[in-house]
Design an enzyme around this catalytic site. Sequence first.
Site, PDB file in Angstrom:
ATOM      1  N   HIS A 104      24.657  36.421 -22.679  1.00  0.00           N
ATOM      2  CA  HIS A 104      25.891  36.367 -22.133  1.00  0.00           C
ATOM      3  C   HIS A 104      26.830  35.599 -22.628  1.00  0.00           C
ATOM      4  CE1 HIS A 104      24.650  38.423 -18.275  1.00  0.00           C
ATOM      5  NE2 HIS A 104      23.859  37.686 -18.081  1.00  0.00           N
TER       6      HIS A 104
ATOM      7  N   HIS B  77      28.689  37.021 -25.340  1.00  0.00           N
ATOM      8  CA  HIS B  77      29.808  38.019 -24.831  1.00  0.00           C
ATOM      9  C   HIS B  77      31.152  37.142 -24.703  1.00  0.00           C
ATOM     10  CE1 HIS B  77      30.364  41.955 -21.950  1.00  0.00           C
ATOM     11  NE2 HIS B  77      31.137  41.618 -22.820  1.00  0.00           N
TER      12      HIS B  77
ATOM     13  N   HIS C  62      18.234  35.920 -23.145  1.00  0.00           N
ATOM     14  CA  HIS C  62      18.919  36.386 -22.127  1.00  0.00           C
ATOM     15  C   HIS C  62      20.102  35.941 -21.864  1.00  0.00           C
ATOM     16  CE1 HIS C  62      19.565  39.127 -18.430  1.00  0.00           C
ATOM     17  NE2 HIS C  62      20.453  38.047 -18.079  1.00  0.00           N
ATOM     18  N   GLU C  63      20.290  34.671 -21.409  1.00  0.00           N
ATOM     19  CA  GLU C  63      21.505  33.942 -21.091  1.00  0.00           C
ATOM     20  C   GLU C  63      22.405  33.744 -22.193  1.00  0.00           C
ATOM     21  OE1 GLU C  63      22.414  33.713 -18.062  1.00  0.00           O
ATOM     22  OE2 GLU C  63      20.452  34.046 -17.095  1.00  0.00           O
TER      23      GLU C  63
END
Length: 706
Positions: free
Chosen positions: A498, A501, A494-495
């Site tokens: 980010h 991105h 998940h992290e």
Amino acid sequence: MNAKLKKTFLTACLASSTMLAMATNTNDNPLMHPSTLPFGAPDFNKIKYEHYLPALQAGIAQQRAAVKRIVENKAKPTFANTILAYEESGNLLDRVSSIFFCLTSSDKTKEIAETQKAIMPELTALENELSFNQKLWERVKYVYDHEYKKLKGEDKRLLEETYKSFVRSGANLAADKKKRMETINNRISELQQDWGNLLPEATNSSVVWVNSKEELAGLSDADIAQCKKDAESRGSKTPYCIVIVNTTQQPILASLDNRELRRRVYEASVHRADGTRSFNTFPIVSEMAKLRAMKGELMGYKDYASYSLDKTMAKNTNNVYAFLKNLIASYKPIADAETAEIEKYAQKSMGVDFKLQPYDRFYYSAKMKKEKYNLSEDDVKPYFNVDSVLVNGVFYAAHRVYGLNFKPRTDIPTYHPDMKVFEVSDKNGKTIALFYVDYFRRPTKRGGAWMSSFAKQSTYRHQLPLIYNVCNMAKAPEGQPSLASWDEVCTMFHEFGHALHGILSNCKYNTLSGTAVPRDFVEMPSQFNESFAPISEIFDHYAKHATTGQAMPADLKEKMLSSINYQAAYALGENLAATCLDMAWHVLPSKDVPLASEANAFEAKALKEIGLLDSQVPPRYSTSYFNHVWGGGYAAGYYSYLWTEVLAVNIANFFEKNGALKPATGQAMRDKILSKGYTVDLMKAFSDLTGLKAPDASALLKARGM
């Protein structure tokens, strides 16, 4: 909040003024000048605590001087002499604050806390000066009125976002209302500092002390060793202790045989900051909620939520509540059935009079899961070595999908020995970023997991992204591999979503790059990236026994993956409850915000009215320790986790249909979304990628196995 200071204020903080007395020769201060290390990486070998305050103050002074030059420029306002000049006016402050505010969350020592208290009033004052600088606003408005239609691409987008940020900060308000807004901003900043100090202290003080190993029956040897290590790091009041994590439910409750100890752990979590023990955050909550409501009203909205949502994909409170109520209607009967099933299972061993309590749920649910699947967390955890998950899972997926490669950089200094650094290169061998990981918990780190940057990508600044991920996993004793739970594996993916991105950003301007998107889009890349964790090729590459190196046996893998959505309603319900609490506080007009003494009753009333008052499924975060909302940037925005999960599921379905690990599919995601930052219309970008005219919310429940 003014866009130029948005990043600086993402983390609220607290400290004292001791550091004010420290003087540092600016020529000897490594923060005052761009780093000479590769990629401009922070040189933590040279940076000392006493360097931060003077460098931050110098950054403030530099930005003030730059803005003064802009407003005193006698030439007609243009995009170049006003908007671009403003974009670059805070370079030093951007660089220093990005480093400093990393430490306020990740390694908040006493010295860092002292610096925070000293600098936050000055940063708030600067924010107000920029937001309410009439001459600056007049120049920005002139450029917007005269050049907006002529500009194209990122120049046009930068002008638009700069203009909107001033409007949202109150630039159009009458003088008396501007003064009131400035007072509100100052007080909110102070309250966030208070929160940032009080909540970690409350959480750290809520450890549950345990006198004997026998009381920890049910835990693995590794978990017991961690309890011993945690007790030692906190003064050894007793031989063992259980550390409270930031969520309401504590994962350790799934393993503890001792019911009384389970109760103590759960109550320590729930009551950490609600005034029933030593700490009470409700006075902060009540005052901050009232001030936010006043801020929304000053801006012409009926409440803070309406003001906040106006800049999001959801647009307004009606759309958010319609979205939530549809999910609640589908969720509730499934959740009730789950609870009844668990209680019935527990009664088989405890007797027909046994009443399931919230601290029992994880324990009996885990037992029922083991019986159903012949599986427990301890069976699979040895296959999730944190180092293997990172390199052979997270990095391998990014290599297969986006063509990225990762090389350890042991020569790049870090702020803590646990932190590791990797150089990221593209498929053509070109270096595109540095990526840092800081995975293990310690007393100076706040709870949770997050991503941010030491520097955002910007072609205009010739800056490659310097991105980091932070988590709070248990570190194994020296010489032993650190193991992750499946939830922690998903958190790592998940992290890193980010991080991607930020890493894959290809934007001209700092203000628009990377994760600089609305809250109800920013969680999409992270939630989408979780979809790679269970894909067979990826899973088999990282799920290898920490001691033997053997792949997870096929039957164990099948059982584990098939159990992922076991009791799925609970996870959805705790998220819905937290989301509805966030909304409940922020749809109130200022006159109706409850007092601190009424906060507990208000929480119960809000959950009851929307159909989510359920002791068996408490909010993931209760009001008194809801850091996302009171300490972070998610006020009236926590719904975005569910909202963006819909987007993520839709994109995962697109990947599955077109080849999840095909480079062409990854390239489409990269070209249309991950590289774009906030330079494009996000709904259009989503539609261009998936072919969907609008997000398909029905896919969410299906993906959760409901």
